[in-house]
Design an enzyme around this catalytic site. Structure first.
Site, PDB file in Angstrom:
ATOM      1  N   GLU A   1      -1.555  -8.732   4.763  1.00  0.00           N
ATOM      2  CA  GLU A   1      -1.590  -9.100   6.186  1.00  0.00           C
ATOM      3  C   GLU A   1      -3.007  -9.091   6.751  1.00  0.00           C
ATOM      4  O   GLU A   1      -3.238  -9.576   7.854  1.00  0.00           O
ATOM      5  CB  GLU A   1      -0.666  -8.179   6.993  1.00  0.00           C
ATOM      6  CG  GLU A   1      -1.154  -6.755   7.232  1.00  0.00           C
ATOM      7  CD  GLU A   1      -0.923  -5.796   6.063  1.00  0.00           C
ATOM      8  OE1 GLU A   1      -0.693  -6.265   4.935  1.00  0.00           O
ATOM      9  OE2 GLU A   1      -1.003  -4.569   6.292  1.00  0.00           O
TER      10      GLU A   1
ATOM     11  N   HIS B   1      -3.700  -5.078   1.289  1.00  0.00           N
ATOM     12  CA  HIS B   1      -3.035  -5.466   2.534  1.00  0.00           C
ATOM     13  C   HIS B   1      -3.049  -6.987   2.678  1.00  0.00           C
ATOM     14  O   HIS B   1      -4.012  -7.536   3.195  1.00  0.00           O
ATOM     15  CB  HIS B   1      -3.750  -4.827   3.726  1.00  0.00           C
ATOM     16  CG  HIS B   1      -3.534  -3.355   3.802  1.00  0.00           C
ATOM     17  ND1 HIS B   1      -2.466  -2.802   4.464  1.00  0.00           N
ATOM     18  CD2 HIS B   1      -4.218  -2.320   3.278  1.00  0.00           C
ATOM     19  CE1 HIS B   1      -2.503  -1.490   4.356  1.00  0.00           C
ATOM     20  NE2 HIS B   1      -3.560  -1.161   3.630  1.00  0.00           N
TER      21      HIS B   1
ATOM     22  N   CYS C   1       0.836  -1.210   0.000  1.00  0.00           N
ATOM     23  CA  CYS C   1       0.000   0.000   0.000  1.00  0.00           C
ATOM     24  C   CYS C   1       0.870   1.259   0.000  1.00  0.00           C
ATOM     25  O   CYS C   1       1.522   1.550  -0.993  1.00  0.00           O
ATOM     26  CB  CYS C   1      -0.974  -0.038   1.168  1.00  0.00           C
ATOM     27  SG  CYS C   1      -2.290   1.186   1.050  1.00  0.00           S
TER      28      CYS C   1
END
Lengths: 266, 210
Positions: free
Chosen positions: B194, B192, B83
């Site tokens: 994660e 993202h 990002c």
């Protein structure tokens, strides 16, 4: 194509209990919020909103050790709010593993704080919650944070001002419908969604999938949120943390739509 | 073989806990890097993705990391930008026009502008799928098409250009934007990983070649 997000909202009280409210008043104890968040994270919810509804009035922020535990027990994107009033609060909470902080009360003094926060942390990490209710004459009034404060706004005006100040998202929480399971206020939500260019999340009133469908039929909302819908077994007061059924209904609904045509209708 | 040591670049504003949790889950050794010495022993580098372009660049400059970083990355250290981390690797971002980026990816991040504001909102927020994939992707390897759904939260994005001579993938938000990019030793994603369920951790594994 971005999918409308289906977002459980969990409310916690002074004692860190998961609670459910009706029109912001009557409170029902549901259970342990960390347990509920853990279960919902296991269902891979699109996002989770967690709000401490007693924080502002106690002049504190949502407890950071609680947020720490919340982030520890979940892997889904988190929006966290309740009494957040300083840049340090925001910094600390984001650092714990939270994607977005939700601001309310603190913005009553002025929206400059919002601008400062957005410039420091980026707009996509700052959400604002606007509560709406009807006054005795049936007129729509908007508030930021506590309902009983002295600051009342016109919904359109305050929403545009919040967007202008750089908020990444607005959660519109309907007090009159809170906990009633009567459905969203489709008219208000589509009006607001059509004048704003940032993502809007609707909260308050959802009791069944039909309510989500009526909303999305009318307006392409970025997020639909609900509390009790995900915490109780259908038509009962028995606590049952659930998500999959609603999510599957939403998936099926979205699959039937011709997105190209759908988007061009708005 | 010894476990890979992954440096997470710490520019102060990032939500590092989510990334750390994902790396713990796949049992990777990682540490935070906030000065040039920290980069020496790294086998791979991740630029995490929450915060403001200006704040991050300012922090990198004040810790003297800025110049060293582009050297280290150009010399071949496997690097993943997430990002904002993606945008930092680019030449510039409209989020802070006065700053220049690390410039190791020959592209620019721009404000996402849409014409149909009723149907498309900015920031681009939520779960979006990969619409097109160009070239052989290492990052998306083994992730089934129906699972190529990732979590985004971005007001700025990168457009693909014809000069882009590498493997990349696109998501759609009124028009196409770069979702992932694999340019020499540099990998970058707009979403993202994660926070993107099993497919996100798979992508991180792919990056680390685990």
């Amino acid at each position: 194509m971005l999918k409308p997000r289906l977002i459980p909202s969990l409310l916690i009280d002074e004692n860190l209990h998961l609670t459910q409210t009706t029109q912001f008043k009557g409170r029902n104890y549901i259970g342990d919020p960390l347990n509920a968040a853990y279960v919902l994270s296991g269902y891979e919810v699109d996002e989770l909103i967690v709000l401490d509804i007693d924080a502002s009035k106690s002049k504190r922020s949502i407890p950071k050790n609680f947020v720490h535990a919340l982030a520890h027990f979940t892997t889904v994107p988190l929006s966290v709010g309740g009494g957040i009033s300083t840049l340090e609060d925001i910094q600390d909470i984001l650092a714990l593993g939270v994607e977005k902080v939700v601001l309310g009360n603190v913005l009553n003094k002025d929206l400059a704080f919002l601008e400062i926060a957005v410039n420091k942390f980026g707009s996509s990490t700052i959400s604002v919650i606007i509560n709406i209710d009807k006054d005795v004459n049936g007129n729509l009034i908007a508030t930021l944070g506590s309902v009983n404060n002295n600051y009342k706004y016109m919904l359109e005006e305050i929403s545009l001002a919040v967007e202008q100040a750089g908020a990444g998202e607005i959660i519109i929480n309907n007090i009159a419908l809170d906990g009633t399971k009567k459905g969203y206020d489709v008219e208000v939500m589509s009006r607001i969604n059509s004048i704003l260019s940032i993502p809007i999340v609707a909260l308050g009133g959802c009791g069944k999938f039909k309510h989500i469908k009526s909303l999305l039929d009318q307006t392409l909302l970025s997020g639909v949120s609900a509390g009790s819908l995900f915490c109780y077994a259908p038509n009962s007061s028995h606590v049952l943390i659930n998500y999959t059924e609603m999510n599957n209904l939403l998936k099926a609904y979205l699959e039937e739509i011709d997105f190209f045509e759908y988007e061009n209708n708005f | 073989m010894a476990k890979k040591k992954v440096a997470i670049l710490d520019y102060g504003t990032g939500n590092l806990a989510s990334l750390e949790a994902a790396l713990k889950q796949i049992e990777v050794n990682f540490y935070l890097a906030s000065n040039t010495k920290d980069l020496v022993s790294a086998d791979a580098l991740i630029l995490p993705g929450v915060g403001h372009f200006h704040t991050a660049i300012h922090k990198l400059k004040s810790s003297n990391l800025f110049r060293e970083l582009s050297n280290v990355i150009k010399s071949g250290l496997p690097t993943l930008g997430i990002c904002l981390g993606f945008h930092l690797l680019c030449q510039s971002s409209e989020e802070a026009c006065e700053d220049t980026g690390l410039g190791v990816i020959p592209l620019k991040a721009v404000r996402i502008k849409v014409s149909n504001t009723k149907a498309y909102k900015v920031p681009h927020m939520g779960w979006n799928n990969i619409e097109k994939s160009i070239g052989n992707s290492l990052l998306l390897n083994g992730i089934h098409k129906e699972n190529q759904l990732f979590y985004y939260s971005n007001a700025y994005g990168v457009m693909a250009t014809n000069q882009l001579d590498c493997s990349y993938s696109l998501y759609s938000h009124e028009r196409f934007w770069v979702a992932s990019l694999e340019y020499k030793n540099i990998k970058a994603v707009q979403f993202h990983p994660e926070k993107s369920r099993g497919q996100g951790t798979q992508l991180i594994r792919n990056f680390l070649e685990l």
